[in-house]
Design a protein around this motif. Sequence first.
Motif, mmCIF file in Angstrom:
data_model
loop_
_atom_site.group_PDB
_atom_site.id
_atom_site.type_symbol
_atom_site.label_atom_id
_atom_site.label_comp_id
_atom_site.label_asym_id
_atom_site.label_seq_id
_atom_site.Cartn_x
_atom_site.Cartn_y
_atom_site.Cartn_z
ATOM 1 N N GLY A 1 0.274 -1.184 0.033
ATOM 2 C CA GLY A 1 -0.317 0.194 -0.047
ATOM 3 C C GLY A 1 0.336 1.299 -0.387
ATOM 4 N N GLY A 2 0.567 1.759 -0.451
ATOM 5 C CA GLY A 2 1.073 3.670 -0.560
ATOM 6 C C GLY A 2 2.358 3.423 -1.735
ATOM 7 N N PHE A 3 2.363 5.029 -1.591
ATOM 8 C CA PHE A 3 3.238 5.256 -2.651
ATOM 9 C C PHE A 3 4.616 4.836 -2.021
ATOM 10 C CE2 PHE A 3 -0.378 8.438 -3.960
ATOM 11 C CZ PHE A 3 0.199 8.032 -5.539
ATOM 12 N N HIS A 4 5.678 4.886 -3.067
ATOM 13 C CA HIS A 4 6.762 4.088 -3.061
ATOM 14 C C HIS A 4 7.447 4.843 -4.069
ATOM 15 C CE1 HIS A 4 5.332 0.579 -0.535
ATOM 16 N NE2 HIS A 4 4.542 0.775 -0.972
ATOM 17 N N SER A 5 9.154 5.737 -4.046
ATOM 18 C CA SER A 5 9.343 5.993 -4.858
ATOM 19 C C SER A 5 10.318 4.981 -5.271
ATOM 20 C CB SER A 5 10.403 7.455 -3.887
ATOM 21 O OG SER A 5 11.473 6.385 -3.409
ATOM 22 N N GLY A 6 10.788 5.464 -6.359
ATOM 23 C CA GLY A 6 11.908 4.309 -7.702
ATOM 24 C C GLY A 6 13.185 4.163 -6.279
ATOM 25 N N GLU A 7 13.756 5.404 -5.890
ATOM 26 C CA GLU A 7 14.471 5.636 -5.452
ATOM 27 C C GLU A 7 14.910 4.590 -4.416
ATOM 28 O OE1 GLU A 7 17.841 9.041 -3.392
ATOM 29 O OE2 GLU A 7 15.883 9.401 -4.151
ATOM 30 N N ALA A 8 14.284 4.659 -3.485
ATOM 31 C CA ALA A 8 13.227 4.156 -2.475
ATOM 32 C C ALA A 8 13.318 2.438 -2.496
ATOM 33 C CB ALA A 8 12.647 4.423 -1.105
ATOM 34 N N LEU A 9 12.625 2.015 -3.492
ATOM 35 C CA LEU A 9 12.576 0.752 -4.131
ATOM 36 C C LEU A 9 14.091 0.503 -4.295
ATOM 37 C CD1 LEU A 9 8.748 0.770 -6.388
ATOM 38 C CD2 LEU A 9 9.477 -1.055 -3.633
ATOM 39 N N GLY A 10 14.418 1.608 -5.356
ATOM 40 C CA GLY A 10 15.825 0.981 -6.144
ATOM 41 C C GLY A 10 16.550 0.149 -5.131
ATOM 42 N N GLU A 11 16.869 1.278 -4.160
ATOM 43 C CA GLU A 11 17.531 0.582 -2.941
ATOM 44 C C GLU A 11 17.483 -0.754 -2.187
ATOM 45 O OE1 GLU A 11 17.926 4.314 -0.531
ATOM 46 O OE2 GLU A 11 19.033 6.062 -1.118
ATOM 47 N N GLN A 12 15.948 -0.564 -1.581
ATOM 48 C CA GLN A 12 15.343 -2.010 -0.977
ATOM 49 C C GLN A 12 16.635 -3.046 -2.250
ATOM 50 O OE1 GLN A 12 11.575 -1.187 -0.869
ATOM 51 N NE2 GLN A 12 11.698 -0.099 1.010
ATOM 52 N N LEU A 13 15.990 -3.278 -3.315
ATOM 53 C CA LEU A 13 16.642 -3.991 -4.097
ATOM 54 C C LEU A 13 17.507 -4.397 -4.653
ATOM 55 C CD1 LEU A 13 12.980 -3.993 -5.503
ATOM 56 C CD2 LEU A 13 13.838 -5.602 -3.641
ATOM 57 N N GLY A 14 18.183 -3.576 -4.470
ATOM 58 C CA GLY A 14 20.461 -3.205 -4.317
ATOM 59 C C GLY A 14 20.374 -2.934 -6.726
ATOM 60 N N ILE A 15 18.969 -2.197 -7.274
ATOM 61 C CA ILE A 15 18.974 -2.017 -8.552
ATOM 62 C C ILE A 15 19.085 -0.223 -8.341
ATOM 63 C CG2 ILE A 15 18.420 -4.120 -9.628
ATOM 64 C CD1 ILE A 15 15.583 -2.697 -9.738
ATOM 65 N N SER A 16 18.807 0.460 -9.560
ATOM 66 C CA SER A 16 19.253 1.783 -9.728
ATOM 67 C C SER A 16 17.179 2.180 -10.338
ATOM 68 C CB SER A 16 19.375 1.991 -11.588
ATOM 69 O OG SER A 16 18.855 1.391 -12.517
ATOM 70 N N ARG A 17 17.283 3.436 -9.996
ATOM 71 C CA ARG A 17 15.813 4.133 -10.713
ATOM 72 C C ARG A 17 15.287 3.451 -11.804
ATOM 73 N NH1 ARG A 17 15.948 9.602 -8.455
ATOM 74 N NH2 ARG A 17 15.994 9.936 -10.864
#
Length: 137
Positions: free
Chosen positions: A17-33
């Motif tokens: 749920g909610g919004f997830h920034s591309g930057e935060a998702l990338g950091e969590q998963l170890g990939i770029s935006r």
Amino acid sequence: MKEHQMKLAILNQLSKGGFHSGEALGEQLGISRAAVSKHIKGIQQWGVDIFRVQGKGYQLAQPMELLSEQAIGDALTTPFELIPIIDSTNQYLLDKQDLLDSGSVCISEYQAKGRGRRGRQWSHRLVAISIFRCIGV
């Protein structure tokens, strides 16, 4: 299936749920935006509506609960395999019929190349339905 792992990881985060920034998702998963954006487009090709709002990030248009192996296992007494993304549940079971117990079930969130009756193409949106197929029943 490995090629879908990152998309499923992103989808799992979005399903909270909610919004997830591309930057935060990338950091969590170890990939770029940029890689996040590419995977989001792939998820959208599965039929999942995802909103993108500049400055906020990504959000699912509709709440979604992904299949849980634990919950399915608690509800079924039959042997089953949960394969989130698969070409065809039916073909998978046919290919493995000598290795599986009678009544085995294959459950999938999404079939990329499923077939309906009389060889017609079977397609559905991710998480819209789950596909069950039994061997020897």
